[in-house]
Design an enzyme around this catalytic site. Structure first.
Site, PDB file in Angstrom:
ATOM      1  CG  HIS A  31      53.087  57.451  21.467  1.00 20.35           C
ATOM      2  ND1 HIS A  31      52.794  56.099  21.429  1.00 20.35           N
ATOM      3  CD2 HIS A  31      52.316  58.049  20.519  1.00 20.35           C
ATOM      4  CE1 HIS A  31      51.870  55.886  20.489  1.00 20.35           C
ATOM      5  NE2 HIS A  31      51.570  57.041  19.926  1.00 20.35           N
ATOM      6  CG  ASP A  52      54.442  54.117  23.492  1.00 16.49           C
ATOM      7  OD1 ASP A  52      55.000  54.866  22.661  1.00 16.49           O
ATOM      8  OD2 ASP A  52      53.201  54.043  23.593  1.00 16.49           O
ATOM      9  CB  SER A  79      48.612  58.278  19.220  1.00 13.89           C
ATOM     10  OG  SER A  79      49.784  58.268  18.433  1.00 13.89           O
TER      11      SER A  79
END
Length: 352
Positions: free
Chosen positions: A330, A327, A37
């Site tokens: 991340h 978040d 991610s």
């Protein structure tokens, strides 16, 4: 605004201007990305998984304020690196139907949020495994050859910069969360298991013509907001045991880099390590203009990511530039810029 914070903002502005100005003739013709991610630009949008971020407030500071599938409020490190290389200002996702092979001629990412070195890691959230990413790359090679001609494609692929960012999910979403791997390996053995995969993957890339390769090291995993939130015994400080594992894994990965640089003729393999700069930011946030390191911008900032960061959550912060993390897992675009700038000045300087 205090003097220290002013200096922090001045530093970030200077970094952005320097990065934006490095648009000279590219030393590499393309940036090709594999990973999780941290470098997924939207591939997961096209597969049946809950590991997605193609909705607001993700992407609110991206060009046009649109969510793309990047797990951030804006751009991710490989986007900034592509721009600094004199290429496009972002690296598009291979599975995004809005792009064609012409858009991938200067760069492409096969990364998938939730993926790792271990196939069992990608199975957790039904995402694209590293070896499936490699199959997509082989498909890309054929398409690029058909688009620009075999000779030019071969030259592009041999001179391109290949980047990986993997490993965090193997520990945080797999080893420390599910019982299977822990029943098979102690943590040191699991590291060696992953290192073997990293070595084989790099050698496979080399056999397919890649010569300029950057292996991404682990960040300080114990300092992710999710881990700090659940560290009740440690007063919500960074979980040092996870950071120790990250450092040990990075040291082993460094050994692979040294080994393969000797073993494979013509390879230029480097270790891109975000750990030092991330720890520096967490320990001295005001030097970079940050105000919050323990919680994230999205929602309450303690445990939300993905769908839990819904657009209507009333707690989401108004200024992501004050936060190290977007978040619970991340970084914000601003943090991504700082990481990219540090890598460009250090390990990537010989390529770009």
């Amino acid at each position: 605004m205090g003097t220290e914070m002013f200096k922090g903002w001045l530093l970030i502005l200077t970094q952005f201007l320097v990065l934006s100005s490095i648009v000279v003739e590219a030393k590499v013709p393309a940036v090709i990305v594999f990973g999780d991610s941290s470098v997924d630009a939207g591939n997961n949008n096209q597969i049946p998984t809950v590991a997605r971020s193609n909705f607001e407030p993700y992407g609110r500071d991206f060009d046009g304020g649109r969510p793309t599938g990047r797990f951030s409020n804006g751009r991710i490190p490989t986007d900034f690196i592509s721009q600094a290389a004199g290429l496009q200002p972002f690296v598009p996702a291979y599975l995004d139907p809005s792009y064609r092979i012409s858009d991938f001629a200067q760069g492409v990412t096969f990364a998938s949020a939730g993926s790792g070195y271990d196939n069992a890691t990608s199975d957790v959230l039904s995402v694209i495994s590293l070896w499936k990413q490699l199959e997509y790359y082989k498909d890309y090679r054929k398409k690029l050859g058909a688009y620009v001609g075999e000779e030019k494609a071969s030259k592009t692929l041999s001179e391109a910069l290949y980047m990986t960012s993997l490993g965090t999910n193997d520990f945080m979403e797999n080893y420390y969360t599910l019982p299977d791997r822990r029943s098979q390996y102690n943590v040191d053995q699991y590291q060696h298991f992953l290192i073997g995969i990293a070595r084989n993957f790099t050698k496979t890339l080399y056999s397919l013509g890649a010569r300029k390769i950057s292996l991404g090291a682990l960040p300080p995993m114990g300092c992710l907001p999710l881990e700090r939130t659940t560290n009740f015994a440690g007063d919500h400080e960074c979980v040092q045991s996870y950071n120790i594992v990250a450092l040990a894994f990075n040291d082993k990965l460094k050994g692979v880099v040294e080994e393969l640089n000797k073993e494979l003729p013509g390879i230029r393999l480097v270790l891109s390590n975000p750990y030092p700069i991330m720890m520096q930011i967490v320990r001295n946030p005001s030097l970079y203009g940050f105000e919050e390191t323990a919680i994230a911008c999205c929602a309450t900032g303690m445990f939300e990511m993905g769908y839990a960061c819904g657009r209507y959550n009333p707690f989401t912060c108004t200024d992501a530039n004050k936060y190290v993390f977007w978040d619970s897992f991340h970084p914000t675009e601003k943090t991504n810029l700082i990481i990219a700038q540090r890598l460009l000045k250090t390990t990537l300087s010989e390529f770009i």
